[in-house]
Design an enzyme around this catalytic site. Structure first.
Site, PDB file in Angstrom:
ATOM      1  CE  LYS A  39      31.264  47.584  56.780  1.00 47.08           C
ATOM      2  NZ  LYS A  39      32.160  46.716  56.072  1.00 47.08           N
ATOM      3  NE  ARG A  71      29.965  40.547  53.898  1.00 55.74           N
ATOM      4  CZ  ARG A  71      29.902  40.948  52.540  1.00 55.74           C
ATOM      5  NH1 ARG A  71      29.062  40.836  51.779  1.00 55.74           N
ATOM      6  NH2 ARG A  71      30.790  42.203  52.364  1.00 55.74           N
ATOM      7  NE  ARG A 112      27.732  56.301  47.488  1.00 57.69           N
ATOM      8  CZ  ARG A 112      28.245  55.366  47.676  1.00 57.69           C
ATOM      9  NH1 ARG A 112      29.260  55.351  48.391  1.00 57.69           N
ATOM     10  NH2 ARG A 112      27.939  53.929  47.411  1.00 57.69           N
ATOM     11  NE  ARG A 163      29.065  52.304  41.584  1.00 57.97           N
ATOM     12  CZ  ARG A 163      28.905  52.040  43.070  1.00 57.97           C
ATOM     13  NH1 ARG A 163      28.788  52.763  43.988  1.00 57.97           N
ATOM     14  NH2 ARG A 163      29.002  50.598  43.434  1.00 57.97           N
ATOM     15  NE  ARG A 197      24.148  47.427  48.109  1.00 62.53           N
ATOM     16  CZ  ARG A 197      25.168  48.493  48.191  1.00 62.53           C
ATOM     17  NH1 ARG A 197      24.943  49.486  47.802  1.00 62.53           N
ATOM     18  NH2 ARG A 197      26.389  48.387  48.998  1.00 62.53           N
TER      19      ARG A 197
END
Length: 223
Positions: free
Chosen positions: A19, A93, A127, A160, A171
């Site tokens: 995004k 949202r 990542r 992370r 999530r």
């Protein structure tokens, strides 16, 4: 592309859907202002505005920021740039937030990035970050020269919490549950345009072509 009228658009997509990259390309190609709800929220907290202080109190207590406060915050900033075209990212949202936005502004289009959750999970869980500098590596397409170590300092890389597989899954499920009613809201209004794919560079030409057609049509009607 020079627009003949003020364009108002929203971009939606789960974390890791690309995004941010697509938003940057849209704002550059079409001259829209990128309005990020996260940036607006942080700026208000930093400046200690009335709404910023209210939100900070909620966050400090581990509570979700109520819809009405979040809506007032975003709409306040949008009204400040009433004569500019914008691309809104991170809001709405919830359906309540979408209704508040709809009451204040007429949207021209809502871009929805539909990237398979499996692709996002692979993208995010690959990542690794060098915390002091913020440098991010991806073990698939941008790996460090030495596995697990930062290229510049040689210091260890960490994953992370947000990028751990179990966190990513949670999530994504949360996003789906919360956002599907918002997508349905915009689908019923006829402004939702969904783009499906696994690679941002392959999705982008379709988004760009659609927006060129859409904005040209809107500009001609306004002329």
């Amino acid at each position: 592309m020079v627009l003949q009228r003020v364009i108002r658009a929203v971009i939606m997509g789960p974390p890791g859907s690309g995004k941010g990259t697509v938003s940057a390309r849209i704002t550059k190609s079409f001259g829209l202002q990128h309005m990020s709800s996260g940036d607006i929220l942080r700026a208000n907290i930093k400046e200690k505005t009335e709404l910023g202080l209210l939100m900070k109190a909620c966050i400090d207590q581990g509570q979700l920021v109520p819809d009405d406060i979040m809506s007032r915050l975003i709409l306040n900033d949008l009204r400040k740039i009433d004569n500019s075209g914008w691309l809104l990212d991170g809001f709405p949202r919830t359906v309540s937030q979408a209704e508040a936005l709809d009451h204040a502004f007429s949207l021209d289009t809502v871009i929805n990035l539909n990237v398979p959750f499996q692709t996002i999970k692979e993208r995010l869980t690959s990542r690794w970050t060098h915390i002091p500098s913020g440098r991010v590596y991806n073990t698939d397409f941008n790996p460090p020269k030495v596995s697990g170590l930062d290229d510049v300092t040689g210091e260890p890389l960490v994953q992370r919490d947000d990028d751990r597989p179990e966190t990513v899954t949670r999530r994504l499920k949360s996003y789906e549950t919360q956002t599907e009613p918002v997508l349905e809201f915009y689908r019923s209004k006829g402004v939702l345009e969904t783009f499906t794919g696994t690679e941002t560079n392959k999705i982008w030409p379709h988004i760009e072509a659609f927006l060129h057609r859409k904005f040209t049509s809107l500009s001609q009607r306004a002329a």
